[in-house]
Scaffold this motif. Structure first.
Motif, PDB file in Angstrom:
ATOM      1  N   GLU A 179       0.866  -1.177   0.000  1.00  0.00           N
ATOM      2  CA  GLU A 179       0.000   0.000   0.000  1.00  0.00           C
ATOM      3  C   GLU A 179       0.902   1.227   0.000  1.00  0.00           C
ATOM      4  OE1 GLU A 179      -3.377   2.277   2.735  1.00  0.00           O
ATOM      5  OE2 GLU A 179      -2.571   0.345   3.375  1.00  0.00           O
ATOM      6  N   LYS A 181       0.728   5.105   0.234  1.00  0.00           N
ATOM      7  CA  LYS A 181      -0.235   6.134   0.622  1.00  0.00           C
ATOM      8  C   LYS A 181       0.450   7.489   0.734  1.00  0.00           C
ATOM      9  CE  LYS A 181      -4.033   6.919   3.754  1.00  0.00           C
ATOM     10  NZ  LYS A 181      -4.818   6.423   4.869  1.00  0.00           N
ATOM     11  N   ALA A 186      -4.487   6.266  -2.029  1.00  0.00           N
ATOM     12  CA  ALA A 186      -3.558   5.141  -1.902  1.00  0.00           C
ATOM     13  C   ALA A 186      -3.560   4.336  -3.201  1.00  0.00           C
ATOM     14  CB  ALA A 186      -3.938   4.250  -0.731  1.00  0.00           C
ATOM     15  N   TYR A 188      -2.401   0.498  -4.552  1.00  0.00           N
ATOM     16  CA  TYR A 188      -2.097  -0.844  -4.052  1.00  0.00           C
ATOM     17  C   TYR A 188      -1.394  -1.634  -5.150  1.00  0.00           C
ATOM     18  CZ  TYR A 188      -5.246   0.283  -0.260  1.00  0.00           C
ATOM     19  OH  TYR A 188      -5.836   0.890   0.831  1.00  0.00           O
TER      20      TYR A 188
END
Length: 193
Positions: A179, A181, A186, A188
């Motif tokens: 992840e 962020k 965010a 992934y």
């Protein structure tokens, strides 16, 4: 005679090298926007890591693309050289690291630095090994070290200077998800099935 030599050479090389390959999908707002492929090759005591990633997303009617590449070589458990490139619509990064004698020379977008501390674990290795017991890793992108902390069961993270938090999640010792962020959004990176 020449063909016998070539056969013997290929068999010898085959016994001394093997590779691991993983595929990941890049996800933004539950939508696949790209692919990431990473490989690790062992040859006669050396480990070479290659990563290629391409993604494209449309955010607020603006198309953004990204290409990221790693080419990292370790020998005898020590970093020998690394090349990280990132080409994005608004930001390009090229960081090259070369070990010369006992000194690492770093060229990051033509800013030159160096350091002597040995490099035994770097961020590219996170794709192949859970960082159990590791508290500090070398980040190829920045050409320097950052602390990495365990934040849960099989979960680790580090934060870049710009505030980008990178969280790595493992299942049975294999990287399952990253992840990334920054701010409220965010991205992934999930292992392909």
């Amino acid at each position: 005679m020449k063909s016998i030599f070539l056969i013997m050479l290929s068999l010898t090389l085959g016994w001394n090298s093997h590779a691991q390959n993983y595929k990941y999908e890049v996800i933004l707002m539950n939508k696949k926007i790209g692919d990431l492929n990473v490989s690790k090759t062992h040859t006669n005591g050396a480990e070479r890591y290659i990563l290629n990633s391409e993604s494209m997303a449309k955010v607020l009617f603006i198309k953004q693309s990204s290409k990221i590449n790693f080419d990292v070589l370790f020998n005898g458990g020590s970093l020998i050289k690394a090349l990280y490139t990132s080409v994005k619509d608004d930001d390009n990064i090229r960081t090259q690291v070369n070990k010369e004698d006992n000194l690492y020379k770093v060229n990051s977008n033509n800013a030159l630095t160096n350091f002597k501390e040995g490099v035994a674990f770097s961020s590219i290795m996170l794709y192949f090994k859970e960082p159990i017991g590791i508290s500090r890793i070398f980040i190829e992108r920045i050409g320097g070290f950052l602390p990495i902390t365990k934040t849960g069961d099989n979960q680790y993270e580090y934060t870049l200077a710009d505030g980008t938090k990178n969280t790595y999640r493992y299942k049975s010792g294999v990287l399952h998800e990253i992840e990334i962020k920054r701010g409220v959004g965010a991205v992934y990176i999930r292992k392909a099935v």
